[in-house]
Scaffold this motif. Structure first.
Motif, mmCIF file in Angstrom:
data_model
loop_
_atom_site.group_PDB
_atom_site.id
_atom_site.type_symbol
_atom_site.label_atom_id
_atom_site.label_comp_id
_atom_site.label_asym_id
_atom_site.label_seq_id
_atom_site.Cartn_x
_atom_site.Cartn_y
_atom_site.Cartn_z
ATOM 1 N N GLY A 289 0.851 -1.186 0.000
ATOM 2 C CA GLY A 289 0.000 0.000 0.000
ATOM 3 C C GLY A 289 0.880 1.227 0.000
ATOM 4 N N LEU A 290 0.729 2.059 1.024
ATOM 5 C CA LEU A 290 1.622 3.193 1.204
ATOM 6 C C LEU A 290 3.041 2.678 1.444
ATOM 7 N N ARG A 291 4.037 3.345 0.848
ATOM 8 C CA ARG A 291 5.427 2.914 1.023
ATOM 9 C C ARG A 291 5.758 2.831 2.506
ATOM 10 N N SER A 292 6.394 1.724 2.919
ATOM 11 C CA SER A 292 6.643 1.474 4.341
ATOM 12 C C SER A 292 7.481 2.574 4.987
ATOM 13 N N THR A 293 8.467 3.098 4.263
ATOM 14 C CA THR A 293 9.318 4.153 4.821
ATOM 15 C C THR A 293 8.523 5.431 5.068
ATOM 16 N N ILE A 294 7.603 5.745 4.153
ATOM 17 C CA ILE A 294 6.760 6.935 4.320
ATOM 18 C C ILE A 294 5.794 6.731 5.471
ATOM 19 N N ALA A 295 5.223 5.525 5.577
ATOM 20 C CA ALA A 295 4.296 5.232 6.674
ATOM 21 C C ALA A 295 4.992 5.367 8.024
ATOM 22 N N TRP A 296 6.234 4.869 8.107
ATOM 23 C CA TRP A 296 6.976 4.993 9.363
ATOM 24 C C TRP A 296 7.248 6.459 9.682
ATOM 25 N N ALA A 297 7.631 7.231 8.681
ATOM 26 C CA ALA A 297 7.908 8.653 8.903
ATOM 27 C C ALA A 297 6.655 9.388 9.379
ATOM 28 N N MET A 298 5.502 9.065 8.789
ATOM 29 C CA MET A 298 4.250 9.704 9.203
ATOM 30 C C MET A 298 3.893 9.320 10.630
ATOM 31 N N ALA A 299 4.109 8.043 10.986
ATOM 32 C CA ALA A 299 3.829 7.610 12.357
ATOM 33 C C ALA A 299 4.767 8.289 13.350
ATOM 34 N N SER A 300 6.024 8.481 12.952
ATOM 35 C CA SER A 300 6.985 9.120 13.856
ATOM 36 C C SER A 300 6.621 10.574 14.127
ATOM 37 N N LEU A 301 5.963 11.225 13.172
ATOM 38 C CA LEU A 301 5.550 12.614 13.370
ATOM 39 C C LEU A 301 4.498 12.750 14.471
ATOM 40 N N ALA A 302 3.776 11.651 14.751
ATOM 41 C CA ALA A 302 2.741 11.693 15.781
ATOM 42 C C ALA A 302 3.317 11.699 17.192
ATOM 43 N N GLU A 303 4.632 11.424 17.320
ATOM 44 C CA GLU A 303 5.296 11.390 18.632
ATOM 45 C C GLU A 303 4.531 10.481 19.600
ATOM 46 N N MET A 314 -8.953 6.663 8.270
ATOM 47 C CA MET A 314 -8.852 6.512 6.811
ATOM 48 C C MET A 314 -7.637 5.648 6.492
ATOM 49 N N CYS A 315 -7.567 4.468 7.124
ATOM 50 C CA CYS A 315 -6.320 3.689 7.133
ATOM 51 C C CYS A 315 -6.015 2.982 5.827
ATOM 52 N N GLY A 316 -6.994 2.792 4.951
ATOM 53 C CA GLY A 316 -6.727 2.044 3.720
ATOM 54 C C GLY A 316 -6.287 0.630 4.066
ATOM 55 N N LEU A 317 -5.064 0.262 3.713
ATOM 56 C CA LEU A 317 -4.540 -1.070 4.039
ATOM 57 C C LEU A 317 -3.896 -1.122 5.423
ATOM 58 N N GLY A 318 -3.910 -0.006 6.137
ATOM 59 C CA GLY A 318 -3.418 -0.003 7.517
ATOM 60 C C GLY A 318 -1.909 0.023 7.661
ATOM 61 N N THR A 319 -1.195 0.517 6.653
ATOM 62 C CA THR A 319 0.274 0.482 6.703
ATOM 63 C C THR A 319 0.827 1.366 7.816
ATOM 64 N N ILE A 320 0.236 2.533 8.009
ATOM 65 C CA ILE A 320 0.712 3.428 9.075
ATOM 66 C C ILE A 320 0.499 2.778 10.443
ATOM 67 N N LEU A 321 -0.652 2.131 10.633
ATOM 68 C CA LEU A 321 -0.921 1.456 11.899
ATOM 69 C C LEU A 321 0.035 0.282 12.120
ATOM 70 N N LEU A 322 0.333 -0.444 11.065
ATOM 71 C CA LEU A 322 1.277 -1.559 11.193
ATOM 72 C C LEU A 322 2.659 -1.067 11.597
ATOM 73 N N GLU A 323 3.109 0.022 10.966
ATOM 74 C CA GLU A 323 4.416 0.575 11.323
ATOM 75 C C GLU A 323 4.418 1.089 12.759
ATOM 76 N N ALA A 324 3.327 1.720 13.168
ATOM 77 C CA ALA A 324 3.235 2.227 14.540
ATOM 78 C C ALA A 324 3.238 1.081 15.545
ATOM 79 N N ALA A 325 2.492 0.016 15.239
ATOM 80 C CA ALA A 325 2.410 -1.123 16.157
ATOM 81 C C ALA A 325 3.755 -1.828 16.293
#
Length: 352
Positions: A289-303, A314-325
């Motif tokens: 889905g969303l590129r894993s590196t971008i998803a991790w960077a977006m999750a890191s911005l949430a501190e 609006m998770c789509g395939l949930g890549t940001i949540l997977l990286e955060a978890a």
């Protein structure tokens, strides 16, 4: 850009342990992710001498390969052999440019031999640490862990039977099945990546004699260099020079060693890929889905802090949540991933 390109040589293992003195690496990164990667190597690897150019971050670290594998914002990791000013192609003939390319090897063969020795040392040290870790595991502890696994399997089986018998828990049953399938896929993928890494280690040990090494050259040319030469032409020139200088043998299909070269109008970079599988390939992400590196960077911005509840409506395939978890296991988002993925799929299906 941080600093002008200048030739950088990695420290060879002959003068001391590479983990003590530090080795020079560089990572490729997506456009705009260079600063995320700089912060990450500083925090995760305690890296020094950090500099970046578009698409690449250079650094020195004493970290072992197990720690280097944990980089999340990098695409690929390379051991640096050379970084110097670009080739001059405007006023020079092809013959002169050929000679300039050959000088990447012939002018300083010592830096190449040091880099190869360091690369082998890192792989062998990682294999040794892995073996010691397995041998140091107490038999009693292993027995307890085996019993825990058996009990866990029995409990899981009972839970699955209860879910099948209880129609009111149909939603939880389907989520559980999808989670088990994903875990099975992740396990198989992690095993495959570990097998690939072990193959690299074995090849490095087998090719301990420099003349026994087999290699291939991967080139990337852009700018004026790319308009003058193709990547295949550069690869052929570099390959012939390496065979003449070190007696290595070319093997395009299954080499012991890969040489990476990037030539453009800003710099000339030569390195060795440390891992065959890119760092950006996540074993725990089943569907792209969303590129894993971008998803991790977006999750890191949430501190994200420990105990935080992470939601992505609006998770789509949930890549940001997977990286955060994966990166912040103390936050509450693992179950939300499965639920949101299930609801997204079935709601979308019902609406269509």
């Amino acid at each position: 850009m941080s600093g002008a390109p200048g030739e950088t040589r990695p420290t060879g293992p002959g003068s001391g342990s590479p983990l003590v003195e530090g080795a020079r690496f560089f990572c490729t990164a997506g456009r705009g992710l260079e600063r995320f990667l700089m912060r990450e190597v500083r925090a995760r690897l305690a890296a020094t001498q950090i500099e970046y150019i578009s698409g690449k971050v250079f650094f020195t670290t004493c970290s072992d390969l197990n720690t280097l594998k944990k980089l999340k914002s990098a695409e690929r990791l390379f051991l640096l052999i050379k970084k110097q000013f670009p080739l001059t192609v405007f006023s020079a003939s092809k013959g002169k440019i050929f000679k300039e390319l050959q000088k990447l090897i012939n002018d300083d063969p010592g830096s190449w031999l040091n880099a190869i020795s360091l690369w082998k040392s890192l792989l062998e040290l990682d294999a040794k640490n892995e073996k010691l870790s397995q041998e140091s595991s107490p038999p009693l502890k292993r027995k307890v862990e085996e019993n825990e696994i058996i009990v866990a399997k029995k409990l899981k089986t009972e839970q699955m039977q209860e879910l099948q018998e209880n129609r009111e828990c149909q939603l939880e049953k389907q989520i559980g099945e999808e989670t088990l399938e994903q875990e099975d896929f992740i396990t198989k993928r992690e095993d495959f990546q570990e097998e690939e890494f072990q193959n690299d280690v074995e090849k490095a040990i087998v090719g301990h004699n420099q003349k026994d090494l087999t290699f291939r050259v991967s080139c990337r040319c852009s700018g004026a260099v790319g308009k003058t030469f193709t990547a295949q032409e550069v690869g052929r020139i570099i390959g012939i020079a390496l065979m003449k200088q070190f007696g290595w043998k070319a093997d395009l299909r299954n080499p012991n060693l890969e040489i990476f070269i990037h030539l453009n109008d800003i710099y000339s970079v030569v390195g060795i890929p440390v891992f065959r599988v890119p760092l950006a390939n996540r074993a725990y992400i089943q569907t792209a889905g969303l590129r894993s590196t971008i998803a991790w960077a977006m999750a890191s911005l949430a501190e994200i802090q420990a105990g935080a509840l992470v939601l992505d409506p609006m998770c789509g395939l949930g890549t940001i949540l997977l990286e955060a978890a994966k990166e912040w296991p103390n936050c509450h988002c693992l179950q939300k991933v499965s639920i949101l993925l299930f609801l997204t799929f079935h709601l979308g299906k019902s609406l269509s």
